[in-house]
Design a protein around this motif. Structure first.
Motif, PDB file in Angstrom:
ATOM      1  N   PRO A  81       0.822  -1.213   0.000  1.00 41.99           N
ATOM      2  CA  PRO A  81       0.000   0.000   0.000  1.00 41.99           C
ATOM      3  C   PRO A  81       0.851   1.256   0.000  1.00 41.99           C
ATOM      4  CG  PRO A  81      -0.061  -1.079   2.144  1.00 41.99           C
ATOM      5  CD  PRO A  81       0.639  -2.012   1.213  1.00 41.99           C
ATOM      6  N   PHE A 124      -1.173   1.451  -5.373  1.00 43.51           N
ATOM      7  CA  PHE A 124      -0.215   0.348  -5.412  1.00 43.51           C
ATOM      8  C   PHE A 124       0.375   0.189  -6.806  1.00 43.51           C
ATOM      9  CE2 PHE A 124      -4.268  -1.401  -6.613  1.00 43.51           C
ATOM     10  CZ  PHE A 124      -4.004  -2.394  -7.547  1.00 43.51           C
ATOM     11  N   ILE A 152       1.751   3.822 -10.502  1.00 45.37           N
ATOM     12  CA  ILE A 152       0.788   3.426  -9.479  1.00 45.37           C
ATOM     13  C   ILE A 152      -0.622   3.395 -10.045  1.00 45.37           C
ATOM     14  CG2 ILE A 152       2.220   4.254  -7.587  1.00 45.37           C
ATOM     15  CD1 ILE A 152       0.340   6.695  -7.364  1.00 45.37           C
TER      16      ILE A 152
END
Length: 485
Positions: A138, A167, A195
């Motif tokens: 995370p 993530f 991400i």
């Protein structure tokens, strides 16, 4: 040469102080995951202690005197603090220097795109990282977006329990045969560290009103249930959220500084709670310890100085790095307010100063023992660390402190009963690392690298010993009080 384990030197009262200091440090880490956030915390702390801003003092023409406390911030990413001593600055000052930037992922200036039903933000990693460590965990997004009208929008998403996180995806083990044959530095490529920020398309009903499709489908056919979606609908959905939540548009990414960091708070580690596991301890552990030493050392004969800078992880470059003239200019301005300024006096001050270049050192890891020289390595729990030199292989790029200065430091620490150890950064032909020490040494001052041993250095989660953090603060205080060579 044997050294005591620092834990064994503490009495019950000191153990309480260690834990209290660790909790304060962990809070600092939680609220300072970027340089700007660190500066905000530091300014709040030092202003409560009576520090005044240098620019305001210059504008008012105030004359400084012994005991006065002054600070200057540069571009919201670097700061220097002075507590004026009873001796003239031209005779030298005692300096603690550390950096507040840490390895991370930075968002590019044209980052938002859609592919395969996902919305991504494109990144460029910052500092030395093992790229494979940043996948499948995370992540949080911190930073600022500055709009064309000068408005600054602060972003902090992923730290609160009800926040979403982000993530970087990784290839499932079932299909990873080819991936696992690659070298570690190629398992995850830099351009693959984008991400994932969304998966739900923006849809428009027949009335023209925007809405988010509740069932999470990647696209809706035109006319189905009275709704339609356009090309890059997931990306548009993210832009819609950004507009509604923060009032920013896609073009505003051009003037944004957004950093991707591990989500989550610093934690105590081990059944005995002896360690701290957290992001950004390189080098905020030394920055916080230096800051607290400045606040707790009290009045000193030599002027005490603490400089906390940006950009060390990429070579101390730029206007907010140690190679800029920010520090030298601040010294000149302070000396001017003391009535000491001349070009010659500034040079004398810097040349006669003593400095601890405070940065982390590699801690011995038994799982990788072959990478270390056991006689010349720092151990978790061994106390504050001194590195006479850093650099790479044949000491390339290092500041190599002289023996007289080391002898002076040893005498100070023995007087104040500070537990310390000496170390090198790995075996001769394996190790190497840079600090800001060599930059300050250019002035001719005495400089040595010092700081805290860190396990997992440059990983998303790094480990330190509570005892080492506390002992380092004690060492910095002793230095500020007594260094004068």
């Amino acid at each position: 040469m044997e050294h005591n384990n620092t834990w064994e030197t503490y009495d019950e009262e000191q153990l309480k102080q260690v834990d209290a200091f660790a909790k304060e440090y962990m809070s600092f880490l939680d609220n300072g995951k970027t340089e700007r956030e660190c500066i905000d915390q530091i300014v709040n702390m030092i202003e409560q202690d009576g520090y005044r801003e240098l620019e305001a003092l210059i504008a008012s023409g105030v004359q400084l005197k012994a005991g006065d406390k002054v600070y200057a911030v540069w571009m919201n990413k670097s700061i220097v603090m002075f507590r004026i001593g009873s001796k003239k600055m031209s005779g030298g000052i005692n300096i603690l220097g550390a950096h507040i930037d840490s390895p991370r992922l930075d968002i590019k200036q044209n980052p938002l795109y859609e592919d395969g039903g996902f919305a991504y933000l494109d990144t460029h990693y910052y500092g030395g990282v093992k790229k494979y460590q940043w996948v499948a965990l995370p992540l949080a997004l911190h930073g600022v977006v500055v709009k064309k009208d000068g408005t600054t929008v602060e972003i902090n998403v992923g730290e609160n329990e009800d926040d979403p996180v982000f993530f970087v995806s990784d290839l499932l083990i079932h299909l990873a045969q080819e991936q696992l044959e690659k070298k570690a530095n190629k398992v995850i490529e830099g351009e693959a560290l984008d991400i994932i920020v969304g998966n739900k398309p923006l849809v428009i009903d027949k009335t023209g009103k925007d809405s988010q499709e509740k069932d999470g489908c990647n696209a809706c056919e035109e006319g189905k249930e009275g709704k339609t979606s356009e090309k890059d609908a997931v990306k548009k959905g993210i832009l819609d959220i950004l507009q509604k939540s923060y009032g920013i548009e896609e073009e505003d990414f051009i003037s944004a500084e957004l950093e991707v960091v591990p989500a989550g708070k610093a934690r105590e580690a081990g059944f005995d709670r002896s360690m701290i596991l957290a992001y950004g301890q390189d080098d905020r552990v030394c920055a916080f310890s230096s800051l607290k030493a400045m606040l707790e050392a009290g009045q000193t004969e030599r002027t005490a100085c603490c400089i906390l800078v940006d950009k060390e992880e990429i070579g101390s470059v730029g206007a907010t790095g140690m190679q800029s003239k920010f520090f030298e200019n601040a010294v000149a301005e302070v000396m001017n307010l003391l009535g000491e300024y001349s070009e010659l006096n500034v040079r004398r001050c810097l040349a006669r100063s003593c400095m601890l270049s405070s940065d982390v050192s590699s801690a011995f890891d038994p799982s990788y023992a072959s990478s270390f020289d056991k006689k010349n390595v720092a151990y978790l729990g061994g106390g504050m660390v001194f590195n006479k030199f850093t650099g790479a292989r044949g000491k390339s790029g290092s500041n190599d402190a002289n023996a007289e200065y080391l002898g002076h430091i040893r005498a100070i620490f023995e007087k104040e009963k500070v537990n310390f150890q000496t170390a090198e950064l790995g075996k001769v032909d394996l190790g190497g690392g840079g600090t800001i020490a060599y930059i300050l040494a250019l002035y001719g001052m005495n400089v040595i690298d010092s700081g805290v041993a860190v396990l997992n250095m440059h990983a998303p989660w790094e480990a330190t010993s509570k005892a080492d953090v506390y002992e380092t603060k004690r060492g910095y205080m002793a230095f500020l009080k007594h260094a004068d060579l």
